[in-house]
Design a protein around this motif. Structure first.
Motif, PDB file in Angstrom:
ATOM      1  N   ASP A  65       1.080  -1.269  -0.158  1.00 55.95           N
ATOM      2  CA  ASP A  65      -0.043   0.075   0.095  1.00 55.95           C
ATOM      3  C   ASP A  65       0.413   1.848   0.450  1.00 55.95           C
ATOM      4  N   ARG A 108       1.103   1.480  -4.006  1.00 54.58           N
ATOM      5  CA  ARG A 108      -0.312   2.322  -4.016  1.00 54.58           C
ATOM      6  C   ARG A 108      -0.516   3.528  -3.758  1.00 54.58           C
ATOM      7  N   ASP A 118      -8.417  -3.170 -10.431  1.00 51.19           N
ATOM      8  CA  ASP A 118      -6.771  -3.605 -10.451  1.00 51.19           C
ATOM      9  C   ASP A 118      -6.990  -4.147  -9.345  1.00 51.19           C
ATOM     10  N   THR A 158      -8.217  -4.867  -6.461  1.00 50.67           N
ATOM     11  CA  THR A 158      -7.960  -5.203  -5.340  1.00 50.67           C
ATOM     12  C   THR A 158      -8.488  -5.214  -4.279  1.00 50.67           C
TER      13      THR A 158
END
Lengths: 177, 103
Positions: free
Chosen positions: A32, A35, B85, B87
């Protein structure tokens, strides 16, 4: 018999430092971080600075710096404050503009000048209040068992992730001050 | 199909979903057949993460609550471009009651 004070307690500096260093390294490597464009700095002791991107519903973007003081980590969560990026501290009301306005995020409070800390009744300071910050426990809160900070389960990421979500639409609307 | 989603789909029609458990930061990759419902993807993720659903848990994809989409099949979910994505984040409720001090 005196009533024990509520709130967090001290952790041996060597333990706090080791936990902070370990989890700073985990945080930097976490998927993350890339990300979401998180950036972190560590002072080699107990202080981690998180640079977090904010976005409003109107498309406005901003960056806030959050101090994660691991003085009592990880027995307790990090002491969490939005800080002036130049001084890396928070002075009220001078640094009010370095705080975000967050509205409607569940179970989250950001108090620019809170008084009522259990360990230090005279203290007036910023309080970022949810169950993954130390201030939450130092301001007389009692979470549900499944919400309580749990060493070995919760770590810096857990706190940062909530802050990140609070800084996104529709909750983040701009800066204070 | 979205380019990113296409990259996550293999030749057998499986798509790889990354599911992150926000409380702990742990993540798993679930290779889901096109016919699975999104609900099944999430159940599988809980199982692989060694977690059980807690009161107030929610699942999001980049801030979008996935509750309305749990009964979509993987193929439909991807075609609708809901989470390009692929996710997901499982988010547990934090505590944050009203406080007695002043701010």
């Amino acid at each position: 018999m005196a009533t024990p004070r509520q709130g967090s307690s001290r952790v041996a500096r060597s333990l706090a430092r080791a936990s902070a260093q370990r989890d700073f390294e985990r945080l930097v490597r976490h998927r993350d971080a890339a990300r979401f464009g998180w950036h972190f700095e560590y002072d080699g002791n107990i202080l981690v600075m998180a640079h977090l991107k904010a976005k409003s519903a109107s498309g406005g973007e901003d960056v806030f710096v959050v101090s994660l003081d691991c003085d009592s980590y990880d027995t307790w969560p990090p002491e969490t404050k939005f800080v002036n990026p130049k001084t890396l501290t928070y002075e009220h009301p001078t640094d009010l503009e370095h705080l975000p306005v967050i509205t409607g995020f569940p179970n989250f409070g950001l108090h620019p000048a809170y008084s009522g800390f259990s360990r230090d009744p005279g203290r007036v300071d910023q309080l970022v209040c949810f169950s993954l910050t130390r201030g939450y426990y130092d301001s007389c809160h009692s979470p549900q068992p499944h919400q309580k900070w749990t060493p070995g389960r919760h770590w810096l990421y857990s706190t940062v992730r909530v802050l990140h979500r609070a800084l996104q639409p529709p909750y983040f609307t701009g800066r204070m001050g | 199909m979205d380019t990113q989603a296409a990259a996550n789909a293999d030749t057998k029609g499986h798509s790889d979903f990354v599911v992150i458990y926000d409380d702990t930061g742990a993540d798993v990759t679930i290779s889901a057949p096109a016919g699975w419902k999104i609900r099944k993807v999430i159940e599988e993720a809980y199982d692989r993460l060694g977690e059980t659903p807690r009161p107030g848990d929610r699942v999001e994809a980049d801030g979008t609550d996935l509750a309305p989409y749990l009964d979509l099949r993987v193929k439909e979910f991807i075609e609708q471009g809901i989470a390009p994505d692929l996710t997901f984040n499982i988010i547990s409720a934090t505590g944050g009651a009203s406080i007695r001090g002043r701010s």
